[in-house]
Write a protein that holds these residues in place. Structure first.
Motif, PDB file in Angstrom:
ATOM      1  N   MET A  77     -10.286  -0.417   4.405  1.00  0.00           N
ATOM      2  CA  MET A  77      -8.836  -0.512   4.429  1.00  0.00           C
ATOM      3  C   MET A  77      -8.305   0.261   5.636  1.00  0.00           C
ATOM      4  N   PRO A  78      -7.636  -0.396   6.544  1.00  0.00           N
ATOM      5  CA  PRO A  78      -7.108   0.288   7.730  1.00  0.00           C
ATOM      6  C   PRO A  78      -5.926   1.201   7.384  1.00  0.00           C
ATOM      7  N   VAL A  79      -5.841   2.288   8.126  1.00  0.00           N
ATOM      8  CA  VAL A  79      -4.724   3.232   7.991  1.00  0.00           C
ATOM      9  C   VAL A  79      -3.952   3.180   9.295  1.00  0.00           C
ATOM     10  N   ASP A  80      -2.640   2.940   9.212  1.00  0.00           N
ATOM     11  CA  ASP A  80      -1.811   2.927  10.418  1.00  0.00           C
ATOM     12  C   ASP A  80      -1.667   4.350  10.937  1.00  0.00           C
ATOM     13  N   ARG A  81      -1.981   4.525  12.213  1.00  0.00           N
ATOM     14  CA  ARG A  81      -1.891   5.850  12.827  1.00  0.00           C
ATOM     15  C   ARG A  81      -0.718   5.902  13.799  1.00  0.00           C
ATOM     16  N   THR A  82      -0.158   7.101  13.922  1.00  0.00           N
ATOM     17  CA  THR A  82       0.937   7.375  14.843  1.00  0.00           C
ATOM     18  C   THR A  82       0.401   8.240  15.977  1.00  0.00           C
ATOM     19  N   PRO A  83       0.653   7.868  17.237  1.00  0.00           N
ATOM     20  CA  PRO A  83       0.216   8.721  18.355  1.00  0.00           C
ATOM     21  C   PRO A  83       0.877  10.095  18.284  1.00  0.00           C
ATOM     22  N   VAL A  84       0.106  11.126  18.637  1.00  0.00           N
ATOM     23  CA  VAL A  84       0.640  12.491  18.689  1.00  0.00           C
ATOM     24  C   VAL A  84       0.319  13.088  20.055  1.00  0.00           C
ATOM     25  N   THR A  85       1.120  14.064  20.458  1.00  0.00           N
ATOM     26  CA  THR A  85       0.889  14.770  21.709  1.00  0.00           C
ATOM     27  C   THR A  85       0.071  16.010  21.404  1.00  0.00           C
ATOM     28  N   SER A  86      -1.190  15.980  21.807  1.00  0.00           N
ATOM     29  CA  SER A  86      -2.098  17.069  21.498  1.00  0.00           C
ATOM     30  C   SER A  86      -3.258  17.030  22.471  1.00  0.00           C
ATOM     31  N   SER A  87      -3.813  18.188  22.784  1.00  0.00           N
ATOM     32  CA  SER A  87      -4.977  18.215  23.660  1.00  0.00           C
ATOM     33  C   SER A  87      -6.244  17.808  22.915  1.00  0.00           C
ATOM     34  N   ASN A  88      -6.177  17.743  21.583  1.00  0.00           N
ATOM     35  CA  ASN A  88      -7.352  17.440  20.774  1.00  0.00           C
ATOM     36  C   ASN A  88      -7.222  16.142  19.982  1.00  0.00           C
ATOM     37  N   LEU A  89      -6.025  15.884  19.431  1.00  0.00           N
ATOM     38  CA  LEU A  89      -5.816  14.720  18.572  1.00  0.00           C
ATOM     39  C   LEU A  89      -5.050  13.637  19.322  1.00  0.00           C
ATOM     40  N   ARG A  90      -5.468  12.385  19.130  1.00  0.00           N
ATOM     41  CA  ARG A  90      -4.790  11.255  19.772  1.00  0.00           C
ATOM     42  C   ARG A  90      -3.784  10.597  18.834  1.00  0.00           C
ATOM     43  N   SER A  91      -4.197  10.379  17.566  1.00  0.00           N
ATOM     44  CA  SER A  91      -3.292   9.738  16.610  1.00  0.00           C
ATOM     45  C   SER A  91      -3.660  10.170  15.196  1.00  0.00           C
ATOM     46  N   VAL A  92      -2.651  10.082  14.304  1.00  0.00           N
ATOM     47  CA  VAL A  92      -2.816  10.533  12.924  1.00  0.00           C
ATOM     48  C   VAL A  92      -2.188   9.500  12.002  1.00  0.00           C
ATOM     49  N   GLY A  93      -2.894   9.186  10.910  1.00  0.00           N
ATOM     50  CA  GLY A  93      -2.361   8.274   9.906  1.00  0.00           C
ATOM     51  C   GLY A  93      -2.608   8.827   8.522  1.00  0.00           C
ATOM     52  N   TYR A  94      -1.863   8.298   7.545  1.00  0.00           N
ATOM     53  CA  TYR A  94      -2.000   8.803   6.184  1.00  0.00           C
ATOM     54  C   TYR A  94      -1.756   7.681   5.196  1.00  0.00           C
ATOM     55  N   ASP A  95      -2.641   7.569   4.211  1.00  0.00           N
ATOM     56  CA  ASP A  95      -2.481   6.633   3.100  1.00  0.00           C
ATOM     57  C   ASP A  95      -2.121   7.472   1.878  1.00  0.00           C
ATOM     58  N   GLN A  96      -0.849   7.412   1.480  1.00  0.00           N
ATOM     59  CA  GLN A  96      -0.357   8.264   0.408  1.00  0.00           C
ATOM     60  C   GLN A  96      -0.991   7.907  -0.930  1.00  0.00           C
ATOM     61  N   ASP A  97      -1.194   6.621  -1.204  1.00  0.00           N
ATOM     62  CA  ASP A  97      -1.773   6.214  -2.486  1.00  0.00           C
ATOM     63  C   ASP A  97      -3.192   6.743  -2.658  1.00  0.00           C
ATOM     64  N   GLU A  98      -3.973   6.716  -1.588  1.00  0.00           N
ATOM     65  CA  GLU A  98      -5.373   7.141  -1.637  1.00  0.00           C
ATOM     66  C   GLU A  98      -5.576   8.596  -1.201  1.00  0.00           C
ATOM     67  N   GLN A  99      -4.527   9.215  -0.690  1.00  0.00           N
ATOM     68  CA  GLN A  99      -4.579  10.588  -0.147  1.00  0.00           C
ATOM     69  C   GLN A  99      -5.673  10.704   0.926  1.00  0.00           C
ATOM     70  N   ILE A 100      -5.661   9.728   1.838  1.00  0.00           N
ATOM     71  CA  ILE A 100      -6.607   9.713   2.956  1.00  0.00           C
ATOM     72  C   ILE A 100      -5.853  10.005   4.240  1.00  0.00           C
ATOM     73  N   LEU A 101      -6.306  11.025   4.952  1.00  0.00           N
ATOM     74  CA  LEU A 101      -5.773  11.379   6.268  1.00  0.00           C
ATOM     75  C   LEU A 101      -6.761  10.863   7.301  1.00  0.00           C
ATOM     76  N   GLU A 102      -6.292  10.048   8.231  1.00  0.00           N
ATOM     77  CA  GLU A 102      -7.166   9.516   9.272  1.00  0.00           C
ATOM     78  C   GLU A 102      -6.724  10.081  10.619  1.00  0.00           C
ATOM     79  N   ILE A 103      -7.678  10.647  11.332  1.00  0.00           N
ATOM     80  CA  ILE A 103      -7.380  11.266  12.620  1.00  0.00           C
ATOM     81  C   ILE A 103      -8.273  10.671  13.690  1.00  0.00           C
TER      82      ILE A 103
END
Length: 72
Positions: free
Chosen positions: A1-27
């Motif tokens: 199941m794909p998680v939609d990610r949002t781009p973030v400004t960070s020297s380490n992270l490129r994008s972050v997404g979250y599935d609230q129903d499954e409590q899955i954080l995708e980085i």
């Protein structure tokens, strides 16, 4: 199941997404790796997205705290 990610400004992270129903954080990291962290409460996701440093918040509050799996 794909998680939609949002781009973030960070020297380490490129994008972050979250599935609230499954409590899955995708980085997606700037290195290209994508990881899913399981059992992450929504407030941790919200705090990560609102942190002044996404990378520092990740290292202090998510890394080595939640079970994870590399998906790419």
């Amino acid at each position: 199941m794909p998680v939609d990610r949002t781009p973030v400004t960070s020297s380490n992270l490129r994008s972050v997404g979250y599935d609230q129903d499954e409590q899955i954080l995708e980085i997606e990291f700037n290195s290209g790796g994508v990881y899913r962290y399981f059992g992450v409460p929504s407030n941790i996701y919200a705090d990560l997205m609102n942190a002044s440093s996404h990378g520092k918040y990740f290292h202090s509050n998510i890394k080595d705290v939640y079970e994870y799996k590399q998906v790419r």
